[in-house]
Design an enzyme around this catalytic site. Structure first.
Site, PDB file in Angstrom:
ATOM      1  N   GLY A  92       3.946   3.962 -21.337  1.00 29.47           N
ATOM      2  CA  GLY A  92       3.859   4.884 -20.211  1.00 29.47           C
ATOM      3  C   GLY A  92       5.203   5.418 -19.746  1.00 29.47           C
ATOM      4  N   GLU A  93       6.284   4.833 -20.214  1.00 32.08           N
ATOM      5  CA  GLU A  93       7.603   5.333 -19.813  1.00 32.08           C
ATOM      6  C   GLU A  93       7.799   6.750 -20.326  1.00 32.08           C
ATOM      7  OE1 GLU A  93      10.491   2.499 -21.176  1.00 32.08           O
ATOM      8  OE2 GLU A  93      10.016   1.085 -19.582  1.00 32.08           O
ATOM      9  N   SER A 101      -1.697  17.780   2.492  1.00 31.72           N
ATOM     10  CA  SER A 101      -1.814  16.580   1.670  1.00 31.72           C
ATOM     11  C   SER A 101      -3.270  16.135   1.653  1.00 31.72           C
ATOM     12  CB  SER A 101      -0.872  15.507   2.218  1.00 31.72           C
ATOM     13  OG  SER A 101      -1.002  14.325   1.477  1.00 31.72           O
ATOM     14  N   LYS A 136      -0.266  18.135  17.788  1.00 31.50           N
ATOM     15  CA  LYS A 136      -0.902  17.132  16.933  1.00 31.50           C
ATOM     16  C   LYS A 136      -0.345  15.753  17.232  1.00 31.50           C
ATOM     17  CE  LYS A 136       0.374  16.706  12.444  1.00 31.50           C
ATOM     18  NZ  LYS A 136       0.477  17.078  11.021  1.00 31.50           N
ATOM     19  N   THR A 180      -4.893  17.487   8.781  1.00 32.36           N
ATOM     20  CA  THR A 180      -4.272  18.359   9.788  1.00 32.36           C
ATOM     21  C   THR A 180      -4.956  19.720   9.825  1.00 32.36           C
ATOM     22  OG1 THR A 180      -2.171  17.258   9.351  1.00 32.36           O
ATOM     23  CG2 THR A 180      -2.068  19.392  10.486  1.00 32.36           C
TER      24      THR A 180
HETATM   25  C1  R5P Z   1       3.343  17.031   8.837  1.00 31.42           C
HETATM   26  O1  R5P Z   1       3.883  17.125   9.926  1.00 31.42           O
HETATM   27  C2  R5P Z   1       3.229  18.173   7.874  1.00 31.42           C
HETATM   28  O2  R5P Z   1       3.819  19.337   8.373  1.00 31.42           O
HETATM   29  C3  R5P Z   1       1.788  18.432   7.508  1.00 31.42           C
HETATM   30  O3  R5P Z   1       1.111  18.871   8.666  1.00 31.42           O
HETATM   31  C4  R5P Z   1       1.128  17.175   7.022  1.00 31.42           C
HETATM   32  O4  R5P Z   1       1.973  16.470   6.179  1.00 31.42           O
HETATM   33  C5  R5P Z   1      -0.144  17.491   6.292  1.00 31.42           C
HETATM   34  O5  R5P Z   1      -0.741  16.290   5.857  1.00 31.42           O
HETATM   35  P1  R5P Z   1      -2.325  16.115   5.803  1.00 31.42           P
HETATM   36  O6  R5P Z   1      -2.851  17.266   4.972  1.00 31.42           O
HETATM   37  O7  R5P Z   1      -2.506  14.799   5.128  1.00 31.42           O
HETATM   38  O8  R5P Z   1      -2.842  16.150   7.195  1.00 31.42           O
END
Ligand code: R5P
Length: 283
Positions: free
Chosen positions: A38-39, A213, A184, A217
């Site tokens: 895997g390296e 990600s 947030k 959010t």
């Molecule tokens: C965090 O402050 C970034 O600006 C993004 O809002 C965040 O990393 C998005 O991550 P996820 O999609 O997991 O909410």
């Protein structure tokens, strides 16, 4: 004059091809292989004496691959500038709790030892930039989101948190629309709570962020816009990782999703290459 080329890591091929076209430079694709365990193995063109290396530091294999490419180029005496389209580990830019590492600094230290200069595309924070000890410049691909929002007729640009309020204002001004931001509060890596008093009634809302990600959010911001009576909700980000259940979370709530090619997925709808090329001109 010796040979100069764009050298991509294996996951940044598309962006490197676009960048080579922007800059009128040849592409020199290393040989990439895996050892049976895997390296990662790479081999670069040993006749290069100058290279623009393009590689992400996420996921982990890409980080190792980038370090190996930089070492290989330095071994043949080539001078390098490193373009990091998506700076992985950028969000752990400080020790939030006692006992944690400053991961962004670990990555920046390793790369700074191996290259003459760095270009980052929309790093998560200015602290990230500060950890590089070589000349480091930032390119921003948010105008690419602005172009898509303009095509979609967005009349309210929304940042899901205060951290992206400045970018929402920039994109809003660029396309001549209103802009606003929510607040947030992160409960844990997958859950956030969102507040803020914004009038969404009848609006075409364009939500933007640097990174998507897990989609938590964006899903929360989109839900608020929908509940508030938005007519359409579209989403734009620079770095679309779309990990875990991101697709299931976001897609039922929005009309369209756009991201750049710093991470290539089915949502990649514009290239960061022109913005990177501008910055490379002054490196
Ligand atoms: C965090 O402050 C970034 O600006 C993004 O809002 C965040 O990393 C998005 O991550 P996820 O999609 O997991 O909410």
């Amino acid at each position: 004059m010796g040979m100069k080329a764009i050298v991509p890591s294996s996951s940044s091929r598309d962006l490197a091809i676009a960048l080579a076209a922007e800059l009128g430079l040849p592409l020199s694709v290393p040989e990439y292989r895996r050892f049976p365990d895997g390296e990662i193995y790479v081999r670069v063109d040993s006749t290069l004496d100058s290279a623009i290396v393009v590689g992400n530091t996420w996921p982990n294999d890409s980080l190792i691959e980038l370090l190996l490419i930089l070492d290989a180029l330095s071994n043949v005496g080539a001078e390098t500038v490193t373009v990091i389209p998506y700076l992985g580990y950028g969000r752990q830019d400080r020790a939030f709790l006692p006992g944690e590492p400053v991961s962004a600094r670990v990555v920046a230290d390793a790369i700074s030892r191996m290259t003459r200069g760095v270009v980052l595309v929309d790093p998560h924070s200015y602290l990230d930039v500060s950890y590089f000890s070589v000349k480091t410049m930032v390119a921003t691909a948010f105008p690419g989101i602005g172009e898509r929002f303009r095509e979609e007729g967005v009349d309210l640009v929304l940042a899901p948190d205060k951290g992206r309020a400045r970018e929402a204002a920039q994109v809003g001004r660029m396309i001549g629309s209103d802009y606003a931001h929510l607040e947030k509060r992160r409960i844990d890596a997958e859950h956030v709570e969102m507040t803020g008093d914004v009038d969404f009634e009848g609006r075409v809302v364009g939500i933007l962020d640097d990174i998507i990600s897990t989609g938590g959010t964006i899903a929360m911001a989109a839900e608020r816009a929908r509940k508030g009576g938005a007519r359409r909700v579209v989403v734009g980000c620079v770095h679309g990782l779309f990990v875990g259940r991101a697709r299931e979370r976001i897609l039922p709530l929005v009309d369209a999703v756009f991201s750049s090619d710093t991470v290539v997925t089915e949502f990649t709808k514009f290239s960061a290459a022109p913005y990177i090329a501008n910055v490379l001109g002054v490196m």
